[in-house]
Scaffold this motif. Structure first.
Motif, PDB file in Angstrom:
ATOM      1  N   THR A  83       0.823  -1.214   0.000  1.00 31.56           N
ATOM      2  CA  THR A  83       0.000   0.000   0.000  1.00 31.56           C
ATOM      3  C   THR A  83       0.857   1.264   0.000  1.00 31.56           C
ATOM      4  O   THR A  83       0.449   2.295  -0.558  1.00 31.56           O
ATOM      5  CB  THR A  83      -0.938   0.015   1.213  1.00 31.56           C
ATOM      6  N   MET A  84       2.036   1.215   0.611  1.00 31.33           N
ATOM      7  CA  MET A  84       2.914   2.386   0.614  1.00 31.33           C
ATOM      8  C   MET A  84       3.356   2.747  -0.798  1.00 31.33           C
ATOM      9  O   MET A  84       3.360   3.913  -1.202  1.00 31.33           O
ATOM     10  CB  MET A  84       4.146   2.135   1.494  1.00 31.33           C
ATOM     11  N   ILE A  85       3.722   1.720  -1.558  1.00 33.92           N
ATOM     12  CA  ILE A  85       4.171   1.950  -2.931  1.00 33.92           C
ATOM     13  C   ILE A  85       2.999   2.379  -3.806  1.00 33.92           C
ATOM     14  O   ILE A  85       3.145   3.251  -4.665  1.00 33.92           O
ATOM     15  CB  ILE A  85       4.855   0.691  -3.485  1.00 33.92           C
ATOM     16  N   THR A  86       1.830   1.796  -3.564  1.00 34.86           N
ATOM     17  CA  THR A  86       0.647   2.191  -4.330  1.00 34.86           C
ATOM     18  C   THR A  86       0.354   3.676  -4.142  1.00 34.86           C
ATOM     19  O   THR A  86       0.108   4.405  -5.107  1.00 34.86           O
ATOM     20  CB  THR A  86      -0.580   1.367  -3.889  1.00 34.86           C
ATOM     21  N   ASP A  87       0.399   4.141  -2.905  1.00 37.01           N
ATOM     22  CA  ASP A  87       0.143   5.557  -2.623  1.00 37.01           C
ATOM     23  C   ASP A  87       1.192   6.443  -3.275  1.00 37.01           C
ATOM     24  O   ASP A  87       0.866   7.489  -3.856  1.00 37.01           O
ATOM     25  CB  ASP A  87       0.130   5.781  -1.108  1.00 37.01           C
ATOM     26  N   LEU A  88       2.433   6.028  -3.214  1.00 36.36           N
ATOM     27  CA  LEU A  88       3.519   6.798  -3.823  1.00 36.36           C
ATOM     28  C   LEU A  88       3.310   6.943  -5.326  1.00 36.36           C
ATOM     29  O   LEU A  88       3.396   8.052  -5.877  1.00 36.36           O
ATOM     30  CB  LEU A  88       4.857   6.108  -3.540  1.00 36.36           C
ATOM     31  N   VAL A  89       3.037   5.832  -5.989  1.00 27.13           N
ATOM     32  CA  VAL A  89       2.874   5.849  -7.449  1.00 27.13           C
ATOM     33  C   VAL A  89       1.679   6.707  -7.858  1.00 27.13           C
ATOM     34  O   VAL A  89       1.732   7.436  -8.852  1.00 27.13           O
ATOM     35  CB  VAL A  89       2.732   4.408  -7.982  1.00 27.13           C
ATOM     36  N   LYS A  90       0.613   6.658  -7.072  1.00 27.17           N
ATOM     37  CA  LYS A  90      -0.550   7.497  -7.373  1.00 27.17           C
ATOM     38  C   LYS A  90      -0.205   8.976  -7.244  1.00 27.17           C
ATOM     39  O   LYS A  90      -0.711   9.810  -8.001  1.00 27.17           O
ATOM     40  CB  LYS A  90      -1.705   7.151  -6.439  1.00 27.17           C
ATOM     41  N   ASN A  91       0.634   9.315  -6.280  1.00 25.81           N
ATOM     42  CA  ASN A  91       1.045  10.713  -6.112  1.00 25.81           C
ATOM     43  C   ASN A  91       1.866  11.211  -7.292  1.00 25.81           C
ATOM     44  O   ASN A  91       1.746  12.363  -7.694  1.00 25.81           O
ATOM     45  CB  ASN A  91       1.844  10.871  -4.817  1.00 25.81           C
ATOM     46  N   ILE A  92       2.704  10.355  -7.841  1.00 21.23           N
ATOM     47  CA  ILE A  92       3.550  10.756  -8.967  1.00 21.23           C
ATOM     48  C   ILE A  92       2.786  10.693 -10.284  1.00 21.23           C
ATOM     49  O   ILE A  92       2.887  11.581 -11.127  1.00 21.23           O
ATOM     50  CB  ILE A  92       4.809   9.863  -9.060  1.00 21.23           C
ATOM     51  N   GLY A  93       2.012   9.635 -10.467  1.00 21.45           N
ATOM     52  CA  GLY A  93       1.325   9.438 -11.741  1.00 21.45           C
ATOM     53  C   GLY A  93       0.017  10.185 -11.884  1.00 21.45           C
ATOM     54  O   GLY A  93      -0.383  10.549 -12.991  1.00 21.45           O
ATOM     55  N   GLY A  94      -0.652  10.434 -10.755  1.00 21.49           N
ATOM     56  CA  GLY A  94      -1.928  11.140 -10.811  1.00 21.49           C
ATOM     57  C   GLY A  94      -2.929  10.431 -11.706  1.00 21.49           C
ATOM     58  O   GLY A  94      -2.986   9.204 -11.769  1.00 21.49           O
ATOM     59  N   ASN A  95      -3.713  11.224 -12.445  1.00 17.96           N
ATOM     60  CA  ASN A  95      -4.743  10.636 -13.311  1.00 17.96           C
ATOM     61  C   ASN A  95      -4.213  10.263 -14.692  1.00 17.96           C
ATOM     62  O   ASN A  95      -4.981   9.911 -15.583  1.00 17.96           O
ATOM     63  CB  ASN A  95      -5.945  11.585 -13.446  1.00 17.96           C
ATOM     64  N   LEU A  96      -2.889  10.323 -14.845  1.00 16.67           N
ATOM     65  CA  LEU A  96      -2.287   9.955 -16.133  1.00 16.67           C
ATOM     66  C   LEU A  96      -2.048   8.460 -16.251  1.00 16.67           C
ATOM     67  O   LEU A  96      -1.736   7.961 -17.337  1.00 16.67           O
ATOM     68  CB  LEU A  96      -0.949  10.688 -16.313  1.00 16.67           C
ATOM     69  N   THR A 156       6.763  17.382 -12.201  1.00 20.73           N
ATOM     70  CA  THR A 156       6.078  18.396 -11.390  1.00 20.73           C
ATOM     71  C   THR A 156       5.433  17.747 -10.167  1.00 20.73           C
ATOM     72  O   THR A 156       5.521  18.275  -9.047  1.00 20.73           O
ATOM     73  CB  THR A 156       4.995  19.103 -12.229  1.00 20.73           C
ATOM     74  N   ASN A 157       4.801  16.604 -10.377  1.00 18.64           N
ATOM     75  CA  ASN A 157       4.191  15.885  -9.263  1.00 18.64           C
ATOM     76  C   ASN A 157       5.242  15.419  -8.259  1.00 18.64           C
ATOM     77  O   ASN A 157       5.009  15.453  -7.044  1.00 18.64           O
ATOM     78  CB  ASN A 157       3.416  14.673  -9.782  1.00 18.64           C
ATOM     79  N   GLU A 158       6.372  14.988  -8.776  1.00 16.13           N
ATOM     80  CA  GLU A 158       7.460  14.557  -7.893  1.00 16.13           C
ATOM     81  C   GLU A 158       7.939  15.713  -7.026  1.00 16.13           C
ATOM     82  O   GLU A 158       8.138  15.558  -5.803  1.00 16.13           O
ATOM     83  CB  GLU A 158       8.632  14.033  -8.727  1.00 16.13           C
ATOM     84  N   LYS A 159       8.130  16.858  -7.623  1.00 11.41           N
ATOM     85  CA  LYS A 159       8.591  18.026  -6.878  1.00 11.41           C
ATOM     86  C   LYS A 159       7.614  18.380  -5.759  1.00 11.41           C
ATOM     87  O   LYS A 159       8.019  18.667  -4.623  1.00 11.41           O
ATOM     88  CB  LYS A 159       8.768  19.219  -7.821  1.00 11.41           C
ATOM     89  N   ARG A 160       6.332  18.360  -6.077  1.00 15.61           N
ATOM     90  CA  ARG A 160       5.316  18.638  -5.065  1.00 15.61           C
ATOM     91  C   ARG A 160       5.372  17.615  -3.947  1.00 15.61           C
ATOM     92  O   ARG A 160       5.309  17.968  -2.755  1.00 15.61           O
ATOM     93  CB  ARG A 160       3.926  18.628  -5.712  1.00 15.61           C
ATOM     94  N   TYR A 161       5.488  16.351  -4.306  1.00 10.42           N
ATOM     95  CA  TYR A 161       5.461  15.292  -3.302  1.00 10.42           C
ATOM     96  C   TYR A 161       6.723  15.313  -2.430  1.00 10.42           C
ATOM     97  O   TYR A 161       6.642  15.088  -1.214  1.00 10.42           O
ATOM     98  CB  TYR A 161       5.318  13.927  -3.976  1.00 10.42           C
TER      99      TYR A 161
END
Length: 307
Positions: free
Chosen positions: A38-51, A165-170
């Protein structure tokens, strides 16, 4: 498990024959990303977003040490464009599946490989000989984020700028988390920084913030705590005058309850300070269902109980 691996191999062969036909059709489709914990799932969603489309194999409260791949997981893995997992034998029962995949063009990505082995904590409980609970070091989780961004950008260069951009925010969010954790821990006297939990999932946390960490079951939940283990740890709790011990969300609470009973029977009162999230996040949609929210919850729970 052998049945699942065989099914995986057959499905992989069939699917590989169709890949050339589908490649042109998939150019404008979202990446299909499969994750394990679940930790990795949350991380990937933060970077990938709706893309991207993200499918996590494990849900809230699931113990990755004991998780076994289902036939449904095989389909997810075969249809994935990218697969991210922790590595270091955290996902012990999935290792055979991932090893079979290394012979294909779907090589899964072990994020823990981004960490210099000199900084890992040794462990005799895992085939990797290292403690796999690396996400409790925020610096290491930042390396995970950087690798995820790099891989997604390579697989989908059209959206690479958005991923960065998502990475920088996260990463900014993780830096704020680090500052808040350090501030919260300052309120706890050094002699009170002893964390007793169901199993040793918090050693990287302890190393980062000066906690002595003691787990009843060792590093892997596949090992069982015996009567001698309980009695030994009970004596330690009394000697150190520890006020609270902690349950873990992905580990049965009976072991910690047995430990509390053993301590109390000797005339020393110890409380169960709460439930910590260790190998899995909380329910999806809750604050604890995110890595940042989980970490904040754990810190608040630990500090409040030990003060």
């Amino acid at each position: 498990m052998k049945k699942v691996i065989l099914l995986f191999i057959i499905t992989l062969v069939i699917t590989s024959c169709k890949n050339d036909v589908k490649n042109e059709e998939n150019i404008n489709k979202k990446l299909n990303v499969v994750t394990t914990t679940t930790m990795i799932t949350d991380l990937v969603k933060n970077i990938g977003g709706n893309l991207i489309n993200v499918k996590g194999l494990m849900g809230a409260g699931v113990d990755p040490h004991l998780y076994k791949a289902s036939e449904g997981d095989v389909t997810k893995l075969v249809n994935a464009d990218v697969i991210f997992y922790n590595g270091l034998h955290l996902e012990g029962k999935l290792v055979e599946v991932f090893e079979k995949m290394e012979a294909s063009n779907k090589t899964p990505i072990a994020l823990a490989k981004e960490i210099n082995k000199r900084h890992l904590i040794g462990s005799e409980y895992f085939a990797s000989n290292y403690d796999p609970h690396v996400w409790f070091n925020i610096d290491f989780f930042e390396k995970f984020a950087e690798k995820v961004t790099l891989v997604l950008s390579e697989k989908d260069p059209t959206n690479a700028e958005t991923y960065r951009t998502n990475e920088k925010r996260y990463l900014t969010e993780l830096e704020k988390l680090r500052e808040d954790v350090e501030s919260a821990i300052e309120a706890l006297e050094p002699e009170k920084r002893i964390l007793v939990t169901a199993h040793d999932a918090f050693n990287y946390f302890g190393k980062s913030y000066g906690f002595e960490v003691v787990g009843l079951q060792g590093l892997s939940t596949a090992t069982e705590a015996g009567v001698k283990d309980v009695q030994k740890l009970a004596a330690f709790i009394i000697e150190k005058n520890i006020k609270a011990i902690f349950i873990e969300s992905s580990v049965p609470k009976r072991t910690i309850e047995a430990l509390q009973k053993a301590v109390n029977s000797k005339g020393h009162k110890v409380e169960i300070g709460g439930t910590l999230y260790s190998d899995a996040l909380g329910s999806e949609g809750s604050n604890e269902g995110t890595y940042v929210g989980m970490y904040r919850y754990n810190i608040k729970t630990i500090v409040s109980a030990l003060q």
